[in-house]
Structures are given as structure tokens and as C-alpha cells.
Design an enzyme around this catalytic site. Structure first.
Site, PDB file in Angstrom:
ATOM      1  N   CYS A   1       2.201   1.092   7.769  1.00 31.95           N
ATOM      2  CA  CYS A   1       2.891  -0.060   8.378  1.00 31.95           C
ATOM      3  C   CYS A   1       1.870  -0.885   9.163  1.00 31.95           C
ATOM      4  CB  CYS A   1       4.023   0.414   9.285  1.00 31.95           C
ATOM      5  SG  CYS A   1       3.462   1.460  10.629  1.00 31.95           S
ATOM      6  N   PRO A   2       2.184  -2.131   9.496  1.00 32.34           N
ATOM      7  CA  PRO A   2       1.234  -2.929  10.287  1.00 32.34           C
ATOM      8  C   PRO A   2       1.255  -2.504  11.752  1.00 32.34           C
ATOM      9  CG  PRO A   2       3.223  -4.202   9.830  1.00 32.34           C
ATOM     10  CD  PRO A   2       3.404  -2.888   9.150  1.00 32.34           C
TER      11      PRO A   2
ATOM     12  N   GLU B   1     -12.183   1.611  17.482  1.00 34.41           N
ATOM     13  CA  GLU B   1     -13.175   1.493  16.402  1.00 34.41           C
ATOM     14  C   GLU B   1     -14.073   0.268  16.538  1.00 34.41           C
ATOM     15  OE1 GLU B   1     -10.509   1.220  12.890  1.00 34.41           O
ATOM     16  OE2 GLU B   1     -11.394  -0.761  12.559  1.00 34.41           O
TER      17      GLU B   1
ATOM     18  N   HIS C   1     -13.210   3.064   8.377  1.00 36.08           N
ATOM     19  CA  HIS C   1     -12.481   1.889   7.864  1.00 36.08           C
ATOM     20  C   HIS C   1     -13.019   1.481   6.489  1.00 36.08           C
ATOM     21  CE1 HIS C   1      -9.677  -1.379   9.529  1.00 36.08           C
ATOM     22  NE2 HIS C   1      -9.639  -1.426   8.206  1.00 36.08           N
TER      23      HIS C   1
ATOM     24  N   THR D   1      -4.442   5.279   7.514  1.00 31.85           N
ATOM     25  CA  THR D   1      -5.397   4.283   6.981  1.00 31.85           C
ATOM     26  C   THR D   1      -4.948   2.886   7.384  1.00 31.85           C
ATOM     27  OG1 THR D   1      -4.152   4.164   4.913  1.00 31.85           O
ATOM     28  CG2 THR D   1      -6.050   5.662   4.942  1.00 31.85           C
ATOM     29  N   SER D   2      -4.025   2.798   8.350  1.00 35.20           N
ATOM     30  CA  SER D   2      -3.430   1.497   8.648  1.00 35.20           C
ATOM     31  C   SER D   2      -4.149   0.778   9.795  1.00 35.20           C
ATOM     32  CB  SER D   2      -1.948   1.682   8.927  1.00 35.20           C
ATOM     33  OG  SER D   2      -1.310   0.453   8.812  1.00 35.20           O
ATOM     34  N   ARG D   3      -3.816   1.119  11.034  1.00 31.89           N
ATOM     35  CA  ARG D   3      -4.538   0.590  12.185  1.00 31.89           C
ATOM     36  C   ARG D   3      -4.587   1.692  13.249  1.00 31.89           C
ATOM     37  NH1 ARG D   3      -6.395  -2.544   9.297  1.00 31.89           N
ATOM     38  NH2 ARG D   3      -6.263  -4.811   9.305  1.00 31.89           N
TER      39      ARG D   3
ATOM     40  N   ILE E   1       0.845  -1.206   0.000  1.00 38.23           N
ATOM     41  CA  ILE E   1       0.000   0.000   0.000  1.00 38.23           C
ATOM     42  C   ILE E   1       0.878   1.254   0.000  1.00 38.23           C
ATOM     43  CG2 ILE E   1      -1.763   1.291   1.277  1.00 38.23           C
ATOM     44  CD1 ILE E   1      -2.776  -1.444   2.346  1.00 38.23           C
TER      45      ILE E   1
HETATM   46  P1  NAI Z   1       2.761  -4.871   3.685  1.00 41.11           P
HETATM   47  O1  NAI Z   1       3.102  -5.991   4.580  1.00 41.11           O
HETATM   48  O2  NAI Z   1       2.865  -5.033   2.216  1.00 41.11           O
HETATM   49  O3  NAI Z   1       3.632  -3.584   4.089  1.00 41.11           O
HETATM   50  C1  NAI Z   1       3.871  -3.160   5.384  1.00 41.11           C
HETATM   51  C2  NAI Z   1       5.239  -2.509   5.402  1.00 41.11           C
HETATM   52  O4  NAI Z   1       5.426  -1.920   6.700  1.00 41.11           O
HETATM   53  C3  NAI Z   1       6.400  -3.494   5.171  1.00 41.11           C
HETATM   54  O5  NAI Z   1       7.230  -3.052   4.119  1.00 41.11           O
HETATM   55  C4  NAI Z   1       7.125  -3.486   6.497  1.00 41.11           C
HETATM   56  O6  NAI Z   1       8.538  -3.655   6.349  1.00 41.11           O
HETATM   57  C5  NAI Z   1       6.787  -2.114   7.032  1.00 41.11           C
HETATM   58  N1  NAI Z   1       6.997  -1.971   8.464  1.00 41.11           N
HETATM   59  C6  NAI Z   1       7.009  -2.939   9.416  1.00 41.11           C
HETATM   60  N2  NAI Z   1       7.286  -2.406  10.615  1.00 41.11           N
HETATM   61  C7  NAI Z   1       7.459  -1.075  10.412  1.00 41.11           C
HETATM   62  C8  NAI Z   1       7.782   0.000  11.275  1.00 41.11           C
HETATM   63  N3  NAI Z   1       8.020  -0.194  12.572  1.00 41.11           N
HETATM   64  N4  NAI Z   1       7.890   1.226  10.736  1.00 41.11           N
HETATM   65  C9  NAI Z   1       7.695   1.431   9.405  1.00 41.11           C
HETATM   66  N5  NAI Z   1       7.411   0.427   8.549  1.00 41.11           N
HETATM   67  C10 NAI Z   1       7.274  -0.800   9.050  1.00 41.11           C
HETATM   68  O7  NAI Z   1       1.266  -4.438   4.101  1.00 41.11           O
HETATM   69  P2  NAI Z   1       0.235  -3.594   3.242  1.00 41.11           P
HETATM   70  O8  NAI Z   1      -0.584  -4.502   2.417  1.00 41.11           O
HETATM   71  O9  NAI Z   1       0.919  -2.467   2.589  1.00 41.11           O
HETATM   72  O10 NAI Z   1      -0.736  -3.053   4.402  1.00 41.11           O
HETATM   73  C11 NAI Z   1      -0.280  -2.153   5.385  1.00 41.11           C
HETATM   74  C12 NAI Z   1      -1.321  -2.027   6.475  1.00 41.11           C
HETATM   75  O11 NAI Z   1      -2.487  -1.376   5.954  1.00 41.11           O
HETATM   76  C13 NAI Z   1      -1.869  -3.375   6.998  1.00 41.11           C
HETATM   77  O12 NAI Z   1      -1.030  -3.896   8.021  1.00 41.11           O
HETATM   78  C14 NAI Z   1      -3.210  -2.978   7.538  1.00 41.11           C
HETATM   79  O13 NAI Z   1      -3.077  -2.658   8.904  1.00 41.11           O
HETATM   80  C15 NAI Z   1      -3.582  -1.719   6.759  1.00 41.11           C
HETATM   81  N6  NAI Z   1      -4.754  -1.915   5.900  1.00 41.11           N
HETATM   82  C16 NAI Z   1      -5.802  -1.061   6.014  1.00 41.11           C
HETATM   83  C17 NAI Z   1      -6.912  -1.195   5.226  1.00 41.11           C
HETATM   84  C18 NAI Z   1      -8.069  -0.245   5.310  1.00 41.11           C
HETATM   85  O14 NAI Z   1      -9.158  -0.564   4.808  1.00 41.11           O
HETATM   86  N7  NAI Z   1      -7.924   0.925   5.908  1.00 41.11           N
HETATM   87  C19 NAI Z   1      -7.027  -2.300   4.262  1.00 41.11           C
HETATM   88  C20 NAI Z   1      -5.820  -3.104   4.141  1.00 41.11           C
HETATM   89  C21 NAI Z   1      -4.733  -2.925   4.957  1.00 41.11           C
END
Ligand code: NAI
Length: 334
Positions: A203-204, A261, A293, A230-232, A155
Site C-alpha cells: 500500500c502507499p 533510508e 530500495h 517493499t513499499s515505504r 504491485i
Molecule cells: P497502487 O496505487 O496501484 O496500489 C496501492 C493500493 O493500496 C491501492 O489498491 C489502494 O487502494 C491500497 N491502499 C490504500 N490505502 C491502503 C490502506 N490503508 N491499507 C491497505 N491498502 C491500501 O500502487 P502500486 O503501484 O501497487 O505501488 C504500491 C507502493 O509500492 C507504492 O505506493 C510505493 O510506495 C511502493 N513502491 C516501491 C518500489 C520499490 O522499489 N521498492 C517501487 C514502486 C513502488
């Protein structure tokens, strides 16, 4: 497989039933969210399907396991709501949808930026009331601004590409990523916080990122900068964000996720008393935009989520050994 689908909304039913024409699973659609009190509703099912605010903690897992559930499929990417260790001990398989249209969330983050910046939500209401004044609707050009991306996964990368398209300078902090496309500069978190005009979190949520955006980080930000999450929800310390907004340090806040939430989102509470003081305070700021969300909420993403979730159920049922499955299947967590 017979599967209890917790926290069911109308669109979950619609997309699961549509995609299930190619599979042969049996769904029991349940409106309640999953927790230790509701887990018993899954009795008679081999699997359950859970969403972002379902609580799949140790106690819930034990009840599910005793009720005959051996498979959990998450219809989302994040898995912070599941006690994976407890699932492993009980031998319960857990799957997720690691990737589904990262553009859906990246584009929603962009929509939040554009709304907060150009105040189209206010303009819409004004014009409908015959108010054609431009007073207090002024925004800024994104072109030439510094966009900071925290978490450069799927993302974050999709978001970085959009910001680059706007003509922003893109910097990113990610402790794991070492190589990026040439238009993204990697930076440490201190540099990102002090130089970015707008920051978007991708980030997660885990023990390292809980309240990553805290008072210290708000102090570091440029005065009037924009923050988008938009993450958590729990990545943002809501109390610290409210203080930073009151001081004018945080210029704009856009959140699609919120720490508490689970008690609010995905419900129509328009006729109810909202007791959460923090969200009420956030709602009172004109420079705060809250969506419930909906980053994932596109036709493309819902189709991909349903397809991968139903495929995960089929994989859980198929004939490979557990060891083969967990090493070969990137969607399987335990
Ligand atoms: P992804 O796993 O592809 O990317 C997450 C990135 O965060 C990775 O590159 C990782 O190295 C990095 N990361 C890990 N720890 C970190 C830290 N301490 N500081 C900075 N970066 C760090 O995951 P993706 O698909 O990009 O999703 C990211 C987050 O978006 C998900 O974990 C989820 O919480 C959230 N999400 C929200 C949605 C929504 O509807 N609002 C829908 C889908 C995901």
C-alpha cells in the site's frame, strides 16, 4: 525543457540519455539529493526531476519556484515526498510514473521471501568456503501456506498472482478494492494479521498507513510469521519490529525500504561509520534481510520510468490548458 535531475545515479544518466534520443530535453545531472539547501542548484532550469528520498517540501518548492522551476517530474510511483498542496498554491505542475513494471517489485518481494525461507544467501557463502553442511538451513514449503497482501493495487495484484502460482492461499486487505480475481479472498486487516503465514505490504505511505505495522499488529501475527515490506519504510514501526524479532514473534523480516533510508540508501557507506542504531540492530538478526530500495531495479522498469518521465516533461511543455491537462493526464498529480 532544461531539467535538473537530483539524486542522479549512473543508471539514471544511462537510461535518460538513451530514451532522450526520441525526445529533446536538456538534462543537468546532479548527484546531491533535493532539499531546501540544494534546490538553488536548479536555477536556470524550467523543471526538476526527483526520486523517492528527495524532500520536496514547502520550503524547497518555494526556492524552486523562485528559481524559475514550474514543473516537477518524479521518476517513481510514490509521491509521499512532495507537498502537493504547496505545489498547487505555487502553480508548480507535478507528474509521476504511476505504473512501471509492477512485476519488478512483486518479483523482488518474492526473491526476499525465498532468500529468507531457503537461506540461499547463507548456502552460497558456506559452499564457497567448502562447508557443505545443511545444519540450520531448513526452510518451509510455500505450497499450502496463507499469503496475506496489504494493498491490492498493481504491485499487490502481481504479487498475489505469484503467490497463487506457488500454491499459496491468498488473502488481501485493501480498503478500496471491492472485486478481485477468484483466487484472492478479501479480508479485514485483523483477519489477515491473525491468519497469514507471510504478509507482504504493497500500500502507499500516507497518514492512514504510517506505522500501520505496529506493536498491536505484531501481537496479532502468528508466531514465526514472515513480513515483507517493499513499499515505504515508515509503514513499518521499526522499533516495534525489532521488539517482535527479539521476542521471536516475528519469524522473518524482509525490507527493501527503511524509515531512515534517506540517510543511507543509494550510497556506498562501506568505509563510513554508520550511526543509525536501528539499522545496525536489524542487520544483527540472522532472520532479517535488508535490500536498499532495489525493488524497481530491472532493465524493463528503468526503461519504462525514463520513457514516462520524459513524456511527462513533453506533456508539461505542450499546448493544452492547465485544466485540460490535469483532468486528461493520469500521470499528473497537480
Ligand atoms: P497502487 O496505487 O496501484 O496500489 C496501492 C493500493 O493500496 C491501492 O489498491 C489502494 O487502494 C491500497 N491502499 C490504500 N490505502 C491502503 C490502506 N490503508 N491499507 C491497505 N491498502 C491500501 O500502487 P502500486 O503501484 O501497487 O505501488 C504500491 C507502493 O509500492 C507504492 O505506493 C510505493 O510506495 C511502493 N513502491 C516501491 C518500489 C520499490 O522499489 N521498492 C517501487 C514502486 C513502488
Amino acid at each position: 525543457m532544461k531539467v535538473a535531475v537530483f539524486s542522479t545515479q549512473s543508471y539514471d544518466k544511462e537510461y535518460f540519455n538513451l530514451v532522450n534520443e526520441k525526445f529533446n530535453h536538456e538534462f543537468v545531472f546532479l548527484e546531491p539529493s533535493l532539499n531546501a539547501d540544494t534546490a538553488i542548484l536548479a536555477k536556470g532550469c524550467g523543471g526538476i526531476c526527483a526520486f523517492v528520498n528527495d524532500k520536496v517540501d514547502e520550503k524547497t518548492l518555494e526556492i524552486l519556484h523562485q528559481s524559475g522551476v514550474n514543473t516537477i517530474v518524479l521518476r517513481c510511483a510514490g509521491f509521499n515526498q512532495v507537498d502537493l498542496e504547496a505545489a498547487k498554491k505555487l502553480g508548480v505542475k507535478v507528474y509521476r510514473v504511476p505504473s512501471y513494471s509492477p512485476e519488478a517489485v512483486a518479483e523482488h518481494a518474492t526473491a526476499m521471501i525465498m532468500t529468507l525461507n531457503r537461506k540461499t544467501h547463507k548456502a552460497y557463502n558456506r559452499v564457497r568456503e567448502g562447508n557443505f553442511s545443511l545444519e540450520r538451513l531448513i526452510g518451509f514449503n510455500l505450497h499450502g501456506k496463507i499469503a496475506g497482501v496489504i494493498g491490492l493495487g498493481q504491485i499487490g495484484l502481481a504479487f498475489a498472482k505469484i503467490m497463487h502460482g506457488f500454491g499459496c492461499e491468498v488473502i488481501a486487505y485493501d480498503p478500496v478494492v471491492e472485486k478481485t480475481p477468484s483466487f484472492i479472498k478479501l479480508a479485514d486487516l485483523d483477519t489477515l494479521m491473525t491468519t497469514a503465514d507471510l504478509i507482504s505490504i504493497h500500500c502507499p505511505l500516507n497518514e492512514h498507513t504510517h506505522h500501520l505495522m505496529n506493536r498491536k499488529r505484531f501481537d496479532q501475527m502468528k508466531k514465526g510469521a514472515m513480513l515483507i515490506n517493499t513499499s515505504r519504510g515508515a509503514i513499518l514501526d521499526t522499533h516495534a519490529a525489532i521488539e517482535a524479532l527479539k521476542q521471536g514473534k516475528l519469524g522473518y523480516l524482509g525490507i527493501d525500504v527503511y524509515e531512515q533510508e534517506d540517510k543511507l540508501f543509494f550510497r556506498d557507506l562501506s568505509e563510513s561509520l554508520i550511526e543509525d542504531e536501528q539499522i545496525l540492530r536489524l542487520m544483527s538478526f540472522s532472520n532479517v534481510l535488508i535490500t536498499a530500495h532495489q525493488g524497481f531495479f530491472t532493465t524493463e522498469a528503468l526503461t519504462e520510468i525514463a520513457q514516462t518521465t520524459l513524456l511527462n516533461l513533453s506533456h508539461a511543455e505542450d499546448g493544452f490548458s492547465d485544466a485540460e491537462k490535469s483532468s486528461a493526464d493520469p500521470n499528473r498529480l497537480v
